[in-house]
Design a protein around this motif. Structure first.
Motif, PDB file in Angstrom:
ATOM      1  N   TRP A 161       0.980  -1.247  -0.088  1.00 50.96           N
ATOM      2  CA  TRP A 161      -0.135   0.029  -0.029  1.00 50.96           C
ATOM      3  C   TRP A 161       0.847   1.219  -0.071  1.00 50.96           C
ATOM      4  CZ3 TRP A 161      -4.379  -1.488  -1.392  1.00 50.96           C
ATOM      5  CH2 TRP A 161      -4.933  -2.827  -1.285  1.00 50.96           C
ATOM      6  N   THR A 162       1.892   1.377   0.778  1.00 49.97           N
ATOM      7  CA  THR A 162       2.875   2.505   0.777  1.00 49.97           C
ATOM      8  C   THR A 162       3.682   2.441  -0.544  1.00 49.97           C
ATOM      9  OG1 THR A 162       4.497   1.423   2.075  1.00 49.97           O
ATOM     10  CG2 THR A 162       3.189   2.641   3.209  1.00 49.97           C
ATOM     11  N   LEU A 163       4.179   1.369  -0.947  1.00 46.21           N
ATOM     12  CA  LEU A 163       4.743   1.193  -2.331  1.00 46.21           C
ATOM     13  C   LEU A 163       3.811   2.057  -3.468  1.00 46.21           C
ATOM     14  CD1 LEU A 163       7.039   0.427  -4.202  1.00 46.21           C
ATOM     15  CD2 LEU A 163       6.072  -1.821  -4.253  1.00 46.21           C
ATOM     16  N   MET A 164       2.640   1.435  -3.404  1.00 46.32           N
ATOM     17  CA  MET A 164       1.671   1.935  -4.486  1.00 46.32           C
ATOM     18  C   MET A 164       1.112   3.510  -4.317  1.00 46.32           C
ATOM     19  SD  MET A 164       1.477  -0.450  -6.487  1.00 46.32           S
ATOM     20  CE  MET A 164       1.830  -2.225  -6.458  1.00 46.32           C
ATOM     21  N   THR A 165       1.324   3.921  -2.928  1.00 48.78           N
ATOM     22  CA  THR A 165       1.358   5.302  -2.653  1.00 48.78           C
ATOM     23  C   THR A 165       2.266   6.189  -3.272  1.00 48.78           C
ATOM     24  OG1 THR A 165      -0.050   5.023  -0.862  1.00 48.78           O
ATOM     25  CG2 THR A 165       0.922   7.146  -0.939  1.00 48.78           C
ATOM     26  N   GLU A 166       3.501   5.646  -3.036  1.00 51.70           N
ATOM     27  CA  GLU A 166       4.784   6.243  -3.610  1.00 51.70           C
ATOM     28  C   GLU A 166       4.807   6.247  -5.113  1.00 51.70           C
ATOM     29  OE1 GLU A 166       8.151   8.657  -2.337  1.00 51.70           O
ATOM     30  OE2 GLU A 166       6.483   7.480  -1.205  1.00 51.70           O
ATOM     31  N   ALA A 167       4.323   4.999  -5.730  1.00 50.67           N
ATOM     32  CA  ALA A 167       4.285   5.041  -7.056  1.00 50.67           C
ATOM     33  C   ALA A 167       3.359   5.988  -7.671  1.00 50.67           C
ATOM     34  CB  ALA A 167       4.031   3.489  -7.615  1.00 50.67           C
ATOM     35  N   HIS A 168       2.363   5.942  -7.153  1.00 47.57           N
ATOM     36  CA  HIS A 168       1.159   6.972  -7.632  1.00 47.57           C
ATOM     37  C   HIS A 168       1.611   8.459  -7.590  1.00 47.57           C
ATOM     38  CE1 HIS A 168      -2.586   9.534  -7.111  1.00 47.57           C
ATOM     39  NE2 HIS A 168      -2.593   8.954  -8.212  1.00 47.57           N
ATOM     40  N   GLN A 169       2.471   8.962  -6.573  1.00 46.43           N
ATOM     41  CA  GLN A 169       2.982  10.249  -6.530  1.00 46.43           C
ATOM     42  C   GLN A 169       4.349  10.439  -7.136  1.00 46.43           C
ATOM     43  OE1 GLN A 169       3.733  10.413  -2.121  1.00 46.43           O
ATOM     44  NE2 GLN A 169       1.653  10.680  -1.710  1.00 46.43           N
TER      45      GLN A 169
ATOM     46  N   LYS B 243      -8.156   2.707  -6.105  1.00 46.27           N
ATOM     47  CA  LYS B 243      -7.656   3.442  -5.166  1.00 46.27           C
ATOM     48  C   LYS B 243      -6.595   4.517  -5.235  1.00 46.27           C
ATOM     49  CE  LYS B 243      -5.935   2.098  -0.507  1.00 46.27           C
ATOM     50  NZ  LYS B 243      -6.708   2.845   0.402  1.00 46.27           N
ATOM     51  N   PHE B 244      -5.911   4.405  -6.373  1.00 47.36           N
ATOM     52  CA  PHE B 244      -4.869   5.477  -6.629  1.00 47.36           C
ATOM     53  C   PHE B 244      -5.197   5.698  -8.132  1.00 47.36           C
ATOM     54  CE2 PHE B 244      -2.885   2.517  -3.784  1.00 47.36           C
ATOM     55  CZ  PHE B 244      -2.607   3.331  -2.768  1.00 47.36           C
ATOM     56  N   PRO B 245      -6.117   6.593  -8.508  1.00 45.03           N
ATOM     57  CA  PRO B 245      -6.350   7.000  -9.986  1.00 45.03           C
ATOM     58  C   PRO B 245      -5.095   7.382 -10.586  1.00 45.03           C
ATOM     59  CG  PRO B 245      -8.240   7.727  -8.287  1.00 45.03           C
ATOM     60  CD  PRO B 245      -6.962   7.277  -7.400  1.00 45.03           C
ATOM     61  N   GLY B 246      -4.970   6.984 -11.884  1.00 41.03           N
ATOM     62  CA  GLY B 246      -3.793   7.356 -12.565  1.00 41.03           C
ATOM     63  C   GLY B 246      -2.521   6.708 -12.374  1.00 41.03           C
ATOM     64  N   LEU B 247      -2.728   5.617 -11.499  1.00 39.66           N
ATOM     65  CA  LEU B 247      -1.525   4.608 -11.360  1.00 39.66           C
ATOM     66  C   LEU B 247      -1.261   3.896 -12.605  1.00 39.66           C
ATOM     67  CD1 LEU B 247       0.581   3.289  -9.189  1.00 39.66           C
ATOM     68  CD2 LEU B 247      -1.277   1.424  -8.970  1.00 39.66           C
ATOM     69  N   GLU B 248       0.157   3.884 -13.014  1.00 36.10           N
ATOM     70  CA  GLU B 248       0.476   2.988 -14.102  1.00 36.10           C
ATOM     71  C   GLU B 248       0.966   1.754 -13.738  1.00 36.10           C
ATOM     72  OE1 GLU B 248       2.593   5.623 -17.364  1.00 36.10           O
ATOM     73  OE2 GLU B 248       2.767   7.167 -15.523  1.00 36.10           O
ATOM     74  N   ILE B 249       0.182   0.824 -14.105  1.00 32.76           N
ATOM     75  CA  ILE B 249       0.418  -0.638 -13.817  1.00 32.76           C
ATOM     76  C   ILE B 249       0.066  -1.463 -14.743  1.00 32.76           C
ATOM     77  CG2 ILE B 249      -1.515  -0.857 -12.257  1.00 32.76           C
ATOM     78  CD1 ILE B 249       0.204  -2.711 -10.489  1.00 32.76           C
ATOM     79  N   LYS B 250       0.850  -2.339 -15.416  1.00 32.68           N
ATOM     80  CA  LYS B 250       0.380  -3.278 -16.427  1.00 32.68           C
ATOM     81  C   LYS B 250       0.800  -4.607 -15.694  1.00 32.68           C
ATOM     82  CE  LYS B 250       1.727  -4.611 -21.246  1.00 32.68           C
ATOM     83  NZ  LYS B 250       0.210  -4.537 -21.671  1.00 32.68           N
ATOM     84  N   THR B 251       0.032  -5.746 -16.290  1.00 30.81           N
ATOM     85  CA  THR B 251       0.276  -7.073 -15.640  1.00 30.81           C
ATOM     86  C   THR B 251       0.185  -8.053 -16.844  1.00 30.81           C
ATOM     87  OG1 THR B 251      -2.388  -7.525 -15.535  1.00 30.81           O
ATOM     88  CG2 THR B 251      -1.353  -6.286 -13.726  1.00 30.81           C
ATOM     89  N   ASN B 252       0.671  -9.279 -16.357  1.00 28.68           N
ATOM     90  CA  ASN B 252       0.642 -10.508 -17.126  1.00 28.68           C
ATOM     91  C   ASN B 252       0.655 -11.673 -16.167  1.00 28.68           C
ATOM     92  OD1 ASN B 252       1.045 -11.195 -20.283  1.00 28.68           O
ATOM     93  ND2 ASN B 252       1.586 -12.697 -18.747  1.00 28.68           N
ATOM     94  N   HIS B 253      -0.251 -12.635 -16.207  1.00 28.60           N
ATOM     95  CA  HIS B 253      -0.257 -13.920 -15.371  1.00 28.60           C
ATOM     96  C   HIS B 253       1.103 -14.413 -15.425  1.00 28.60           C
ATOM     97  CE1 HIS B 253      -0.479 -16.947 -18.359  1.00 28.60           C
ATOM     98  NE2 HIS B 253      -1.527 -16.090 -19.084  1.00 28.60           N
TER      99      HIS B 253
END
Length: 256
Positions: free
Chosen positions: A95-103, A128-138
């Motif tokens: 959660w803090t990692l994603m907060t920092e990534a978002h900021q 939760k973090f609008p604008g967060l840049e995250i891409k995924t692959n299983h």
């Protein structure tokens, strides 16, 4: 930042807090480095002593934090200056990692989890973090480094240019994948992150955080997934206890 490693139980790890880990990521991005930030818990300690490739992986890691209160407690008994805040597990850190990534506008590529789970988790994080840049692959891929599927994943990572690559395939598969593909990976920070997104997505129940702080998260996980985790929590610790007693008694003999 201090890169001092503490050597105990045959491994080496650093006393890093969540805030310090976030600062490390920021430094890697600013300096355009490629760092592996690994972690050790009781399971990885067991694997380290039984699999040569895991030893090679940890030798490549630039930083290694502690993910497991048991290791903190054992280190304390061996005289190391470890504190509760030095136990950093992804269930807390994410959660803090994603907060920092978002900021900081860090791009994240997450490789791992079952089909659908990673994207479910990513959507929760985006909400939760609008604008967060995250891409995924299983992570259910042919992980042979030369396979077409694996090469396609590496191409996706290169095209996305993530600041952070999270690999959540479970130990030791995630560490093996990182090691096998390290030269082709394009990212500032590489994080073997286990079931991180599975917790976010709710695919695996998150243990109550008070249990983690007291060192009983393993019991919750064992009761939640007994068939998968019984050996990890009921068999492997006996080997680690043997290591601890050998080191503890050796220290006592030296003192006396």
């Amino acid at each position: 930042m201090d890169k001092t490693f503490y050597n105990f139980l045959g491994i080496h790890a650093q006393a890093l807090t969540i805030n310090e880990l976030n600062l490390l990521i920021g430094a890697a991005v600013k300096q355009n480095q490629k760092w592996i930030i690994a972690n050790h818990n009781l399971h990885s300690l067991y694997l380290y002593h039984h699999q040569k490739k895991m030893q090679t992986f940890y030798a490549k890691a630039d930083y290694t934090h502690i993910d497991g209160m048991a290791l903190v407690l054992l280190g304390q008994r061996l005289g190391l200056p470890l504190q509760r805040e030095h136990r950093v597990t992804y269930a807390d850190w994410v959660w803090t990692l994603m907060t920092e990534a978002h900021q900081q506008k860090w791009r994240i590529f997450y490789l791992g989890s079952k089909p659908g789970v990673a994207e479910t988790g990513a959507n929760i994080l985006r909400d939760k973090f609008p604008g967060l840049e995250i891409k995924t692959n299983h992570g259910y891929i042919d992980s042979n480094s030369e396979s077409p599927e694996n090469q396609e994943i590496l191409s996706q990572i290169t095209a996305y240019q993530p600041h952070i690559l999270m690999v959540g395939m479970g130990m030791p598969r995630q560490e093996n994948w990182i090691l096998d593909n390290l030269e082709q990976i394009c990212a500032n920070v590489i994080l073997p992150s286990g079931a991180c997104i599975d917790y976010v997505a709710g695919a695996i129940p998150t243990p109550p955080r008070w249990m983690g702080r007291l060192g009983f998260e393993w019991l919750y996980r064992l009761l939640s997934e007994p068939k998968r985790l019984w050996k990890r929590y009921l068999v492997e610790p006996w080997f680690i206890l043997k290591l601890f007693l050998q080191e503890f008694l050796t220290k006592q003999l030296k003192i006396n």
